[in-house]
Design an enzyme around this catalytic site. Structure first.
Site, PDB file in Angstrom:
ATOM      1  N   GLY A 101      29.705  31.663  38.751  1.00 51.48           N
ATOM      2  CA  GLY A 101      30.653  32.604  39.345  1.00 51.48           C
ATOM      3  C   GLY A 101      30.534  32.859  40.826  1.00 51.48           C
ATOM      4  O   GLY A 101      30.989  33.902  41.297  1.00 51.48           O
ATOM      5  N   GLU A 151      28.562  37.248  33.538  1.00 50.32           N
ATOM      6  CA  GLU A 151      29.998  37.563  33.478  1.00 50.32           C
ATOM      7  C   GLU A 151      30.850  36.383  33.912  1.00 50.32           C
ATOM      8  O   GLU A 151      31.965  36.189  33.423  1.00 50.32           O
ATOM      9  CB  GLU A 151      30.310  38.803  34.329  1.00 50.32           C
ATOM     10  CG  GLU A 151      30.522  38.584  35.796  1.00 50.32           C
ATOM     11  CD  GLU A 151      29.283  38.111  36.550  1.00 50.32           C
ATOM     12  OE1 GLU A 151      29.441  37.364  37.531  1.00 50.32           O
ATOM     13  OE2 GLU A 151      28.172  38.489  36.154  1.00 50.32           O
ATOM     14  N   ASP A 152      30.343  35.565  34.840  1.00 44.47           N
ATOM     15  CA  ASP A 152      31.096  34.420  35.329  1.00 44.47           C
ATOM     16  C   ASP A 152      31.357  33.424  34.207  1.00 44.47           C
ATOM     17  O   ASP A 152      32.487  33.003  33.973  1.00 44.47           O
ATOM     18  CB  ASP A 152      30.354  33.753  36.487  1.00 44.47           C
ATOM     19  CG  ASP A 152      28.863  33.553  36.191  1.00 44.47           C
ATOM     20  OD1 ASP A 152      28.419  33.806  35.049  1.00 44.47           O
ATOM     21  OD2 ASP A 152      28.133  33.144  37.106  1.00 44.47           O
ATOM     22  N   ASN A 153      30.296  33.069  33.503  1.00 43.06           N
ATOM     23  CA  ASN A 153      30.438  32.106  32.414  1.00 43.06           C
ATOM     24  C   ASN A 153      31.275  32.670  31.266  1.00 43.06           C
ATOM     25  O   ASN A 153      32.053  31.954  30.631  1.00 43.06           O
ATOM     26  CB  ASN A 153      29.061  31.690  31.898  1.00 43.06           C
ATOM     27  CG  ASN A 153      29.143  30.551  30.898  1.00 43.06           C
ATOM     28  OD1 ASN A 153      29.640  29.470  31.193  1.00 43.06           O
ATOM     29  ND2 ASN A 153      28.666  30.792  29.696  1.00 43.06           N
TER      30      ASN A 153
END
Length: 397
Positions: free
Chosen positions: A194, A238-240
């Site tokens: 991210g 959170e990015d993944n």
């Protein structure tokens, strides 16, 4: 002039009102979100790179949780220097989960004027043409897949001579970049970091982090915690999770831009590096267990053992010939990946230190994996977390 050539030219100048699936959009205006916390290495230059984008329709939103955060002074200085760029600062967070970055971003998501969001970590610096080229990919209707996210390969720069800093750079610029590009080129599963992601807020607002296709959710109603970015706050990665949810819940695919997200690695000690790797392996273990268990078989040492046994058994190849050739070829591939994403060759005076860091990284990979696989607690930004199923986390007090 053909329409697709004309459209391509307009996109590069940020004036094409054309959406990702062939729908007319509002002039592809973009909100750039930059969550801040403290004085990251190279912070001024990192943030300044967003003011220099060769794209006419964008705004910048800086967000900080604490009104006394020193990063505010840097952001304000840049806003004064570039008064022609629309930029604002949002102070304060909303606690929606254990992830501090998500808590920081909640108000920015709500305040963003435009639906198309480019979320950039404060440690990232990008080239002036990055946004225009990313929009070009996002709106490319000639692709046989709907694109919901455009991202960039991380590339580490070193300004410290610490052992951990060099190990981190060797990891990001060789093994990580190699696997990251390979997985995304194959396109069989989501794999996103991210540091620099472009996606639509309206798409994220439909996610709940269950990874269940949205049609199946409607057929089999359940009660998710919530929808949108707040639903992602229960995950550390959170990015993944956003990328995986876009992929699995909405059926939207990802694409890589030719640009890189340059990240200046700060002052990292040896143990900083080790525990950073341990942290994310433990998170991945609960999100993609099978892939995490197979990770050692993507490393040079494990494959050297397997390859040597196979070649000796099948072809009577002596170990003294196999091992040097194996590691030389492995190093050659990693150097090729490094120079390709860096856009230049390693200077002769830097090669020795790179080689030592590369050897250290390769040697440490399996011991770090062993340390990570037997444990569920991680430390991130001074807080201890317990990693739960599916990558959710609980703050340990």
């Amino acid at each position: 002039m053909r329409l697709d050539i004309f459209s391509h030219s307009l996109v590069l100048y940020g004036t094409l009102p054309y959406g990702p699936l062939g729908f007319w959009d509002v002039w592809l205006r973009v909100s750039i979100l930059r969550p801040l916390k403290g004085l990251d290495t190279n912070l001024y230059e990192n943030l300044e790179s967003t003011f220099k984008q060769e794209y006419s329709n964008y705004e910048i939103i800086f967000s900080v949780a604490d009104e006394n955060d020193q990063a505010l002074l840097v952001a304000q200085a840049l806003m004064n220097r570039y008064p022609g760029v629309q930029a604002t600062i949002i102070i304060g967070e909303e606690i929606v989960g254990v992830n501090p970055k998500v808590n920081n971003l909640i108000r920015s998501f709500k305040a963003a004027t435009h639906d198309l969001l480019w979320v950039l970590d404060s440690g990232v610096m990008v080239d002036p043409g990055t946004l225009a080229r990313s929009i070009d990919i996002f709106t490319n209707t000639r692709l046989n897949k709907p694109i919901g996210l455009v991202h960039h390969v991380p590339f580490a720069l070193i300004d410290e001579s610490k052992v951990g800093s060099r190990l981190e750079a060797a990891f990001l610029n060789t093994n990580h970049a190699k696997m990251y590009i390979a997985i995304n080129t194959g396109g069989i599963e989501s794999c996103v970091v991210g540091k620099s992601n472009l996606y639509r807020r309206s798409d994220v607002d439909r996610l709940n982090g269950s990874l269940i296709p949205i049609r199946s959710q409607m057929e089999n109603p359940h009660e998710p915690i919530r929808y949108g970015l707040p639903a992602i706050g229960r995950f550390l990665a959170e990015d993944n999770m956003i990328a995986s949810a876009l992929w699995h819940e909405l059926g939207l695919r990802h694409d890589l831009s030719c640009d890189v997200a340059r990240n200046v690695v700060g002052n990292m000690s040896f143990w900083d590096y080790v525990w950073r790797r341990v942290r994310w392996i433990r998170v991945r273990k609960h999100m993609v267990l099978a892939a995490t268990l197979l990770e050692p078989f993507t490393e040079s040492l494990m494959l050297a053992v397997v390859g040597n046994f196979s070649c000796r058994t099948l072809f009577s190849t002596p170990s003294w010939a196999f091992f040097p050739l194996h590691f030389l070829l492995w190093l050659y591939v990693d150097l090729d990946v490094y120079t390709s994403i860096a856009g230049l060759s390693i200077r002769q005076e830097s090669f020795h230190s790179f080689l030592l860091a590369w050897i250290g990284r390769e040697t440490l990979a399996f011991p770090i994996w062993i340390l990570a696989i037997f444990g569920d607690e991680v430390v991130w930004r001074g807080q201890r977390y317990q990693i739960l199923h599916n990558g959710e986390a609980r703050l340990n007090t």
